[in-house]
Write a protein that holds these residues in place. Structure first.
Motif, PDB file in Angstrom:
ATOM      1  N   GLU A 184     -13.328  10.879 -11.036  1.00  0.00           N
ATOM      2  CA  GLU A 184     -13.094   9.598 -10.376  1.00  0.00           C
ATOM      3  C   GLU A 184     -13.873   9.470  -9.064  1.00  0.00           C
ATOM      4  OE1 GLU A 184     -11.355   6.818 -10.923  1.00  0.00           O
ATOM      5  OE2 GLU A 184     -11.226   6.038  -8.879  1.00  0.00           O
ATOM      6  N   SER A 237     -13.823  11.990   2.515  1.00  0.00           N
ATOM      7  CA  SER A 237     -13.344  13.092   1.668  1.00  0.00           C
ATOM      8  C   SER A 237     -12.394  14.003   2.453  1.00  0.00           C
ATOM      9  CB  SER A 237     -14.511  13.903   1.113  1.00  0.00           C
ATOM     10  OG  SER A 237     -15.202  14.538   2.151  1.00  0.00           O
ATOM     11  N   LEU A 279     -11.099   6.610   5.431  1.00  0.00           N
ATOM     12  CA  LEU A 279     -12.059   6.799   6.523  1.00  0.00           C
ATOM     13  C   LEU A 279     -11.337   6.889   7.872  1.00  0.00           C
ATOM     14  CD1 LEU A 279     -14.868   7.087   7.602  1.00  0.00           C
ATOM     15  CD2 LEU A 279     -15.221   4.630   7.363  1.00  0.00           C
ATOM     16  N   GLY A 305     -20.349  12.343  -2.501  1.00  0.00           N
ATOM     17  CA  GLY A 305     -20.704  12.796  -1.154  1.00  0.00           C
ATOM     18  C   GLY A 305     -19.452  13.209  -0.407  1.00  0.00           C
ATOM     19  N   THR A 306     -19.433  14.438   0.061  1.00  0.00           N
ATOM     20  CA  THR A 306     -18.235  14.905   0.782  1.00  0.00           C
ATOM     21  C   THR A 306     -18.561  15.285   2.225  1.00  0.00           C
ATOM     22  OG1 THR A 306     -18.498  17.248   0.220  1.00  0.00           O
ATOM     23  CG2 THR A 306     -17.332  15.878  -1.369  1.00  0.00           C
ATOM     24  N   GLY A 307     -19.781  14.982   2.662  1.00  0.00           N
ATOM     25  CA  GLY A 307     -20.163  15.356   4.018  1.00  0.00           C
ATOM     26  C   GLY A 307     -19.775  14.305   5.045  1.00  0.00           C
ATOM     27  N   SER A 308     -20.268  14.508   6.265  1.00  0.00           N
ATOM     28  CA  SER A 308     -19.975  13.597   7.369  1.00  0.00           C
ATOM     29  C   SER A 308     -21.275  12.976   7.873  1.00  0.00           C
ATOM     30  CB  SER A 308     -19.351  14.359   8.543  1.00  0.00           C
ATOM     31  OG  SER A 308     -18.223  15.064   8.118  1.00  0.00           O
ATOM     32  N   ILE A 309     -21.129  11.852   8.562  1.00  0.00           N
ATOM     33  CA  ILE A 309     -22.292  11.246   9.207  1.00  0.00           C
ATOM     34  C   ILE A 309     -22.115  11.413  10.718  1.00  0.00           C
ATOM     35  CG2 ILE A 309     -23.688   9.164   9.430  1.00  0.00           C
ATOM     36  CD1 ILE A 309     -22.157   8.070   6.957  1.00  0.00           C
ATOM     37  N   THR A 339     -14.234  12.560  12.586  1.00  0.00           N
ATOM     38  CA  THR A 339     -15.457  12.585  11.787  1.00  0.00           C
ATOM     39  C   THR A 339     -15.467  11.426  10.794  1.00  0.00           C
ATOM     40  OG1 THR A 339     -16.866  14.022  10.443  1.00  0.00           O
ATOM     41  CG2 THR A 339     -14.530  14.101   9.978  1.00  0.00           C
ATOM     42  N   VAL A 340     -16.676  10.982  10.451  1.00  0.00           N
ATOM     43  CA  VAL A 340     -16.832   9.918   9.458  1.00  0.00           C
ATOM     44  C   VAL A 340     -17.013  10.583   8.103  1.00  0.00           C
ATOM     45  CG1 VAL A 340     -18.283   7.993   8.724  1.00  0.00           C
ATOM     46  CG2 VAL A 340     -17.820   8.331  11.135  1.00  0.00           C
ATOM     47  N   SER A 341     -15.914  10.812   7.403  1.00  0.00           N
ATOM     48  CA  SER A 341     -15.966  11.547   6.148  1.00  0.00           C
ATOM     49  C   SER A 341     -14.689  11.305   5.340  1.00  0.00           C
ATOM     50  CB  SER A 341     -16.123  13.050   6.438  1.00  0.00           C
ATOM     51  OG  SER A 341     -16.193  13.763   5.229  1.00  0.00           O
ATOM     52  N   ASP A 343     -23.524  16.205  -3.370  1.00  0.00           N
ATOM     53  CA  ASP A 343     -23.968  16.727  -2.072  1.00  0.00           C
ATOM     54  C   ASP A 343     -25.363  17.336  -2.206  1.00  0.00           C
ATOM     55  OD1 ASP A 343     -21.699  15.841  -0.732  1.00  0.00           O
ATOM     56  OD2 ASP A 343     -20.612  17.709  -1.019  1.00  0.00           O
ATOM     57  N   HIS A 362     -19.299   1.025  -3.409  1.00  0.00           N
ATOM     58  CA  HIS A 362     -19.054   2.286  -2.706  1.00  0.00           C
ATOM     59  C   HIS A 362     -20.207   3.278  -2.875  1.00  0.00           C
ATOM     60  CE1 HIS A 362     -14.691   1.228  -2.240  1.00  0.00           C
ATOM     61  NE2 HIS A 362     -15.029   0.455  -3.254  1.00  0.00           N
ATOM     62  N   HIS A 389     -11.075  21.063   1.174  1.00  0.00           N
ATOM     63  CA  HIS A 389     -12.445  20.630   1.488  1.00  0.00           C
ATOM     64  C   HIS A 389     -13.283  21.854   1.787  1.00  0.00           C
ATOM     65  CE1 HIS A 389     -15.823  18.658   3.518  1.00  0.00           C
ATOM     66  NE2 HIS A 389     -15.425  17.533   2.952  1.00  0.00           N
ATOM     67  N   LEU A 429     -22.205  10.793  14.708  1.00  0.00           N
ATOM     68  CA  LEU A 429     -22.056   9.576  15.517  1.00  0.00           C
ATOM     69  C   LEU A 429     -22.471   9.863  16.949  1.00  0.00           C
ATOM     70  CD1 LEU A 429     -18.485   8.244  14.724  1.00  0.00           C
ATOM     71  CD2 LEU A 429     -20.609   7.157  14.156  1.00  0.00           C
ATOM     72  N   GLY A 481     -21.361   3.025   5.567  1.00  0.00           N
ATOM     73  CA  GLY A 481     -20.424   4.143   5.487  1.00  0.00           C
ATOM     74  C   GLY A 481     -19.623   4.383   6.744  1.00  0.00           C
ATOM     75  N   HIS A 482     -19.830   3.540   7.775  1.00  0.00           N
ATOM     76  CA  HIS A 482     -19.088   3.727   9.024  1.00  0.00           C
ATOM     77  C   HIS A 482     -17.847   2.850   9.067  1.00  0.00           C
ATOM     78  CE1 HIS A 482     -21.722   6.475  11.161  1.00  0.00           C
ATOM     79  NE2 HIS A 482     -22.739   5.863  10.569  1.00  0.00           N
ATOM     80  N   PHE A 483     -16.993   3.141  10.068  1.00  0.00           N
ATOM     81  CA  PHE A 483     -15.714   2.448  10.185  1.00  0.00           C
ATOM     82  C   PHE A 483     -15.912   1.091  10.860  1.00  0.00           C
ATOM     83  CE2 PHE A 483     -11.607   1.739  12.433  1.00  0.00           C
ATOM     84  CZ  PHE A 483     -10.789   1.658  11.319  1.00  0.00           C
ATOM     85  N   PHE A 533     -16.464  -1.126   0.024  1.00  0.00           N
ATOM     86  CA  PHE A 533     -16.108  -0.100   1.002  1.00  0.00           C
ATOM     87  C   PHE A 533     -15.766  -0.724   2.365  1.00  0.00           C
ATOM     88  CE2 PHE A 533     -17.150   3.095   4.225  1.00  0.00           C
ATOM     89  CZ  PHE A 533     -16.411   4.165   3.771  1.00  0.00           C
ATOM     90  N   CYS A 593     -10.577  -0.587  -1.057  1.00  0.00           N
ATOM     91  CA  CYS A 593     -11.679  -0.559  -0.084  1.00  0.00           C
ATOM     92  C   CYS A 593     -11.851   0.806   0.574  1.00  0.00           C
ATOM     93  CB  CYS A 593     -11.495  -1.634   0.980  1.00  0.00           C
ATOM     94  SG  CYS A 593     -10.146  -1.323   2.150  1.00  0.00           S
ATOM     95  N   TYR A 616     -22.891  10.104   2.538  1.00  0.00           N
ATOM     96  CA  TYR A 616     -22.021  11.269   2.706  1.00  0.00           C
ATOM     97  C   TYR A 616     -22.597  12.492   1.966  1.00  0.00           C
ATOM     98  CZ  TYR A 616     -18.630   7.797   4.317  1.00  0.00           C
ATOM     99  OH  TYR A 616     -18.000   6.785   4.988  1.00  0.00           O
TER     100      TYR A 616
END
Lengths: 142, 657
Positions: B180, A31, A18, B229-233, A27-29, B151, B122, A100, B235, B93-95, B312, A13, B129
């Motif tokens: 992967e 990677s 995260l 996607g390796t970026g951030s969102i 941060t929400v990322s 990206d 996912h 990164h 908040l 994509g959030h926690f 996810f 999951c 991201y």
């Protein structure tokens, strides 16, 4: 103290990655999470958790001693000392010396245990050296 | 071939967000729409319009708005003018528990009306991201292509080597080629051959299965979309959102369903549905089987499962990945989930979970929706039994419960070979062409085949199927619990309470009650598709909705209550109806009826023996429902209702009175 993975419990999951990015970088990322999940699909249909067990190979490899062990037995990378040669990322046997595009230096697990706390499957645990036989546990679950 | 990027804003919404690198910085969202014109080979990135966000929030809301605004009236679903949308919501994509949904949209090749279909996995989080809330595909590629998104780098690449390959084989090949950490959606050979119920496959077993969403990709010559996607969102309040996210997981862990429901996932409801006599059996002739313990969730755990497979951030993975061995072949596969069990195990009458799983695998690999495929096959077998279709026409003798027959027909459909060419257009068109009374037992609404619940003694659930905006689907309103147990309890509580054994009295649910049950559920469940998350924590475990509103406010900074969010969901419901009313010729009440079998043939056996819902009762239910909705007697939204919902621009269409 170190992290151990029980691969048989992992559902892929990615909550661990995260929460790692939130705990360490606010941060929400995913990677930027300092562990990886590998899915072996379609066959044999399993997940592998790659995480830092503080083995110290990165510190041994670092040509400028930028990675030092602290009192808690955790290897910490000093960004000011690091020359970004990436020798540690190549040497890490678990593939979790991370890089990164947002960061100039590699970065690694500092054993904050956010992944342990957030994993909904209890697939990541923190253990004292030698106090648990993870391989045996995996066999029992299987 | 490389595409090129043009950073231009083309929306006319007049944004006032703070800007970051030319794009708005929007809490909760990635901030951009990615538009790809396949004919012109043009790639454009636009800011996500503030007004669309305020008015429609995300996911399904964006789909409804963009389909209505951007598809020219009367567009052929398989033409270049149709658009394909992949959207996410503000919570994707959030926690928080199960934030991995992707919501696809298009004009439906199955019904000609509004279409959306969503999946877990996912992909949606990866798209966000990478920087995109919405991906829009328009036009048609000259030859097989796939979309590569890493990206900022977006390319239209050759898919020649993947063409004709299975969905999961293609995913494996692309993962080998790219790595992967790419998330991939694919179509199978069925999508390439324009089978009208082709699906999208992702993560070796997740599907966006309904409404023929896969065939639109096939018609555009797009085999796959791969995203890293390796970026951030951004908040609104990271600290509070993270803390609340942690609390949300703890609440889910504390629900009895966490340990009770999760082990079997959706398959855990099999026995209950059968016990209450709502299990589709032999093309919905009847509604109860004797072999449910051979195809239920326990059978999956004991005989198929290798691992739980989660979407996810999901704490309750319903994916059960496993291996099946049958006389027709062996396969690794994910599932089967309940709908596939009920349609292949009940309607097609396969006797073992291994057989059901193999049919499931074949559909997944060929890129076919298991629900529609099984329904078309069950109809074909009944036609054969009744002498309406002959051995010569079909190519062999076929029978319910016979895996060889099912495998033969699946391949025939995917190849569009022989009779398969007709079956590939869906059960509505096939039955209209074959005739001879076969329309009566073609189990669909509006051209979309019916899912896993037989409803001749479940008026609310029947109405839910009749009025679902994509056709006969259960995910817009699941109100079987209201009909069968008199309650709206979560599924885990329903299952553990068990079903009353023996004969069931005719349901006393009135048309008015059914209309209220259904309309409320039609706002609740689709709201999750708007927010871009999975509804199962609420529906199966009883995780409280207020948690989502709180998370939404910490993530976006918008303090809408759950009730206010529900109002947006209600508005979207009117908009999707308006789209179908605009696009489907002669749209109206006549298209809201279920097949005649459910009115004219009482259930012949099982707990609901003797029950049916006559046409007069169906009309009473529709009258009550249209009244609740503020639609006219033919089920068309009135100008006044559209205006009251804030859809003034839609109300301007001359067709709405």
């Amino acid at each position: 103290m170190k992290l151990s993975a029980i691969n048989e419990k992992c559902s892929g999951c990615g909550t661990c990655r995260l929460s790692c990015s939130l705990e360490n970088f606010s941060t929400v990322s995913p990677s930027k999470g300092m562990l990886k999940i590998e899915g072996l699909f379609p066959s044999p249909g399993k997940y592998l958790i790659h995480l830092c067990d503080q083995c110290g190979v990165c510190a041994e490899t670092c040509p400028v001693d930028a990675i030092q062990i602290n009192d808690a037995g955790v290897y910490i990378l000093n960004e000011d000392e690091c020359i970004s040669c990436m020798a540690c990322t190549d040497a890490c046997p678990k593939g979790v010396m991370m890089t990164h595009k947002d960061f100039n230096t590699p970065f690694k697990c500092i054993l904050c245990k956010a992944c342990v706390e957030s994993c909904p499957r209890d697939a990541i645990i923190s253990v004292e050296d030698g106090d648990i036989d993870v391989k045996k546990m995996e066999k029992e679950i299987a | 071939m490389n595409g090129y990027n043009k950073n231009v804003g083309t929306t006319g919404y007049g944004d006032s967000d703070k800007m970051d690198g030319g794009y708005p910085l929007i809490n909760g969202y990635a901030g951009k729409i990615l538009r790809i014109d396949l004919t012109k080979e043009e790639i454009v990135k636009e800011p996500l319009p503030k007004k669309m966000r305020d008015d429609f929030i995300g996911g399904r809301g964006f789909v409804a708005k963009m389909l209505f605004d951007e598809i020219p009236q009367g567009t052929d679903p398989l033409s270049e003018d149709n658009i394909f949308l992949a959207t996410t919501g503000p919570l994707t994509g959030h926690f928080l528990p199960a934030s991995g949904k992707t919501h696809f949209g298009t004009k439906s090749p199955s019904t000609g009306g509004y279409a959306d279909s969503n999946m877990g996995g996912h992909f949606g989080p990866a798209l966000k991201y990478a920087g995109y809330d919405v991906l829009v595909l328009k036009g048609k590629a000259k030859e097989p292509r796939y979309i590569f998104i890493d990206d900022d780098v977006v390319e239209i690449r050759s898919a020649q080597k993947y063409w004709n390959k299975g969905s999961m084989v293609t995913e494996e090949m692309i993962k080998k080629d790219l790595g992967e950490d790419f998330q991939i959606i694919t179509i199978g050979p069925a999508g390439e051959k324009h089978v009208k119920f082709s699906c999208i496959t992702h993560d070796f077993g997740r599907q966006a299965g309904r409404t023929g969403i896969g065939v639109v990709l096939g018609a555009k010559n797009i085999k796959a979309i791969a995203v890293r996607g390796t970026g951030s969102i951004p908040l609104f309040d990271v600290e509070k959102a993270y803390k609340k996210g942690k609390e949300a997981y703890q609440i889910v862990f504390s629900k009895p369903g966490f340990k009770g429901w999760t082990p079997q996932g959706t398959a855990g409801i099999t026995d209950w549905v059968n016990d209450v006599g709502a299990f589709p059996t032999k093309n919905f002739k009847t509604s109860h089987i004797e072999h449910s313990n051979n195809i239920n969730g326990e059978a999956i755990i004991n005989r198929l499962k290798i691992t739980d497979k989660g979407c996810f951030c999901c704490p309750t993975p319903c994916g059960k990945y496993g291996h099946t061995k049958t006389k027709s072949g062996d396969a690794y596969m994910e599932g089967p989930e309940f709908e596939t069990i009920s349609l292949f195990g009940g309607s097609c009458f396969l006797q073992t979970i291994e057989d059901v799983a193999y049919a499931n695998y074949l559909c997944d690999e060929l890129g076919l929706d298991t629900i529609s495929t099984a329904s078309v096959i069950a109809w074909t077998i009944e036609c054969f039994e009744k002498g309406i279709l002959t051995c010569e026409e079909i190519g062999k003798n076929v029978a319910f419960g016979d895996l060889e027959s099912i495998v033969y027909l699946i391949n025939l459909i995917a190849d569009r070979k022989g009779l398969g060419d007709l079956l590939a257009d869906g059960v509505k068109i096939a039955s209209e062409k074959i005739g001879k009374g076969s329309e009566k037992f073609a189990i669909h609404v509006k051209g979309l085949e019916w899912t896993g619940y037989e409803c001749r003694n479940a008026p609310s659930m029947m109405l839910a199927y009749m009025t679902a905006d994509i056709g006969a689907h259960h995910n817009r309103a699941w109100v079987l619990g209201h009909d069968m147990a008199g309650s709206a309890a979560n599924v885990h509580d329903l299952i553990t309470a068990g079903a009353c054994a023996g004969k069931r009295e005719k349901s006393a649910t009135t048309g008015e009650q059914a209309a209220i049950n259904v309309s409320k559920s039609q706002h609740t469940r689709p709201l999750f598709d708007v927010l871009g998350i999975c509804r199962l924590q609420l529906m199966e475990l009883g995780f409280e909705v207020e948690n989502y509103a709180e998370l939404y406010s910490y993530i976006t900074g918008d303090n809408k209550t759950w009730e206010e969010l529900m109002k947006v969901s209600e508005k979207i419901w009117h908009l999707t109806r308006a789209f179908s009313a605009r696009e489907i010729p002669d749209f109206g009440r006549a298209m809201d009826y279920p097949p005649l079998r459910f009115s004219e043939e009482p259930v012949p056996s099982g707990p609901n023996e003797g029950h049916s819902i006559p046409r007069k009762q169906l009309d009473g239910m529709l009258d009550a429902y249209y009244k609740v909705r503020g639609w006219d007697n033919n089920g068309i939204p009135t100008k006044e209702t559209l205006k009251s919902q804030g859809l003034e621009d839609v109300a301007l269409c001359s067709m709405f009175k």
